[in-house]
Design a protein around this motif. Structure first.
Motif, PDB file in Angstrom:
ATOM      1  N   ASP A 159      -2.287   4.825  -6.950  1.00  0.00           N
ATOM      2  CA  ASP A 159      -3.428   4.541  -6.079  1.00  0.00           C
ATOM      3  C   ASP A 159      -4.442   3.617  -6.742  1.00  0.00           C
ATOM      4  O   ASP A 159      -5.075   2.804  -6.068  1.00  0.00           O
ATOM      5  CB  ASP A 159      -4.109   5.839  -5.649  1.00  0.00           C
ATOM      6  CG  ASP A 159      -3.205   6.694  -4.765  1.00  0.00           C
ATOM      7  OD1 ASP A 159      -2.401   6.118  -4.012  1.00  0.00           O
ATOM      8  OD2 ASP A 159      -3.303   7.928  -4.846  1.00  0.00           O
ATOM      9  N   ALA A 208      -3.506   0.044  -5.971  1.00  0.00           N
ATOM     10  CA  ALA A 208      -3.216  -0.306  -4.575  1.00  0.00           C
ATOM     11  C   ALA A 208      -3.932  -1.576  -4.131  1.00  0.00           C
ATOM     12  O   ALA A 208      -3.319  -2.458  -3.515  1.00  0.00           O
ATOM     13  CB  ALA A 208      -3.561   0.854  -3.652  1.00  0.00           C
ATOM     14  N   HIS A 209      -5.221  -1.703  -4.418  1.00  0.00           N
ATOM     15  CA  HIS A 209      -5.971  -2.880  -3.981  1.00  0.00           C
ATOM     16  C   HIS A 209      -5.427  -4.152  -4.633  1.00  0.00           C
ATOM     17  O   HIS A 209      -5.148  -5.141  -3.945  1.00  0.00           O
ATOM     18  CB  HIS A 209      -7.457  -2.719  -4.298  1.00  0.00           C
ATOM     19  CG  HIS A 209      -8.254  -3.937  -3.971  1.00  0.00           C
ATOM     20  ND1 HIS A 209      -8.575  -4.291  -2.680  1.00  0.00           N
ATOM     21  CD2 HIS A 209      -8.767  -4.903  -4.769  1.00  0.00           C
ATOM     22  CE1 HIS A 209      -9.257  -5.421  -2.695  1.00  0.00           C
ATOM     23  NE2 HIS A 209      -9.389  -5.814  -3.945  1.00  0.00           N
ATOM     24  N   ARG A 269       0.832  -1.214   0.000  1.00  0.00           N
ATOM     25  CA  ARG A 269       0.000   0.000   0.000  1.00  0.00           C
ATOM     26  C   ARG A 269       0.863   1.258   0.000  1.00  0.00           C
ATOM     27  O   ARG A 269       0.579   2.226  -0.700  1.00  0.00           O
ATOM     28  CB  ARG A 269      -0.951  -0.001   1.197  1.00  0.00           C
ATOM     29  CG  ARG A 269      -2.104  -0.976   1.054  1.00  0.00           C
ATOM     30  CD  ARG A 269      -3.142  -0.816   2.158  1.00  0.00           C
ATOM     31  NE  ARG A 269      -2.621  -1.178   3.468  1.00  0.00           N
ATOM     32  CZ  ARG A 269      -2.638  -2.405   3.979  1.00  0.00           C
ATOM     33  NH1 ARG A 269      -3.157  -3.409   3.290  1.00  0.00           N
ATOM     34  NH2 ARG A 269      -2.143  -2.639   5.181  1.00  0.00           N
ATOM     35  N   THR A 280      -1.895  -5.017  -3.375  1.00  0.00           N
ATOM     36  CA  THR A 280      -1.936  -5.565  -2.022  1.00  0.00           C
ATOM     37  C   THR A 280      -2.404  -7.011  -2.029  1.00  0.00           C
ATOM     38  O   THR A 280      -1.860  -7.860  -1.322  1.00  0.00           O
ATOM     39  CB  THR A 280      -2.847  -4.700  -1.128  1.00  0.00           C
ATOM     40  OG1 THR A 280      -2.342  -3.357  -1.138  1.00  0.00           O
ATOM     41  CG2 THR A 280      -2.882  -5.211   0.298  1.00  0.00           C
TER      42      THR A 280
END
Length: 145
Positions: A35, A38-39, A26, A42
């Motif tokens: 951004d 990011a999900h 993250r 991760t």
């Protein structure tokens, strides 16, 4: 954004370090202005680091090496462990009923490509998230090289 960037971290082979690896993922996404990834980043890191720690069959005291490489075309994640063997997809898919064994199916579903490179000691499992998806093709299931 620089043309290329790299971040590396070593983690002792302990389940609690998966959380630390996710946190670093993250942070890397935020610091590199990614951004939107990011999900997915991760999730990929979580699956690959968990596999290395749980299934890597490395000796106690050995570490897992996590590397993030940014190029103009993709963000590459590599997880290296000292365990033998070549990880394989279980083939149940991300929508299967099993609660385990779907990690590489998830990685394949959200990355542009992934694979495994055997080393003299251990292996590196890698995955790439495309920064410009129309320029990269999906390569399907990873294979040991």
């Amino acid at each position: 954004m620089d043309d290329e960037r790299r971040v590396q971290a070593r983690y002792p082979r302990h389940q609690a370090n998966v959380k630390a690896a996710r946190s670093l993922a993250r942070q890397v996404a935020r610091e590199w202005g990614l951004d939107q990834l990011a999900h997915d980043l991760t999730l990929v890191v979580s699956e690959l680091v968990t596999n290395a720690i749980v299934h890597g069959k490395t000796a106690q005291g050995r570490e897992v090496l996590l590397t993030f490489d940014l190029t103009p075309f993709h963000l590459r994640v590599e997880v290296r462990d000292s365990g033998d063997g070549c990880p394989r997809r279980q083939g149940g898919g991300v929508n299967g009923d099993s609660e385990t064994g779907r990690g590489l199916d998830v990685v394949e579903a959200i990355t542009s490509r992934w694979g495994v490179a055997e080393r003299v000691i251990g292996k590196t499992v890698w995955a790439e998230l495309a920064l410009n998806p129309e320029e990269l093709q999906s390569y399907g299931e990873g294979v040991c090289l």
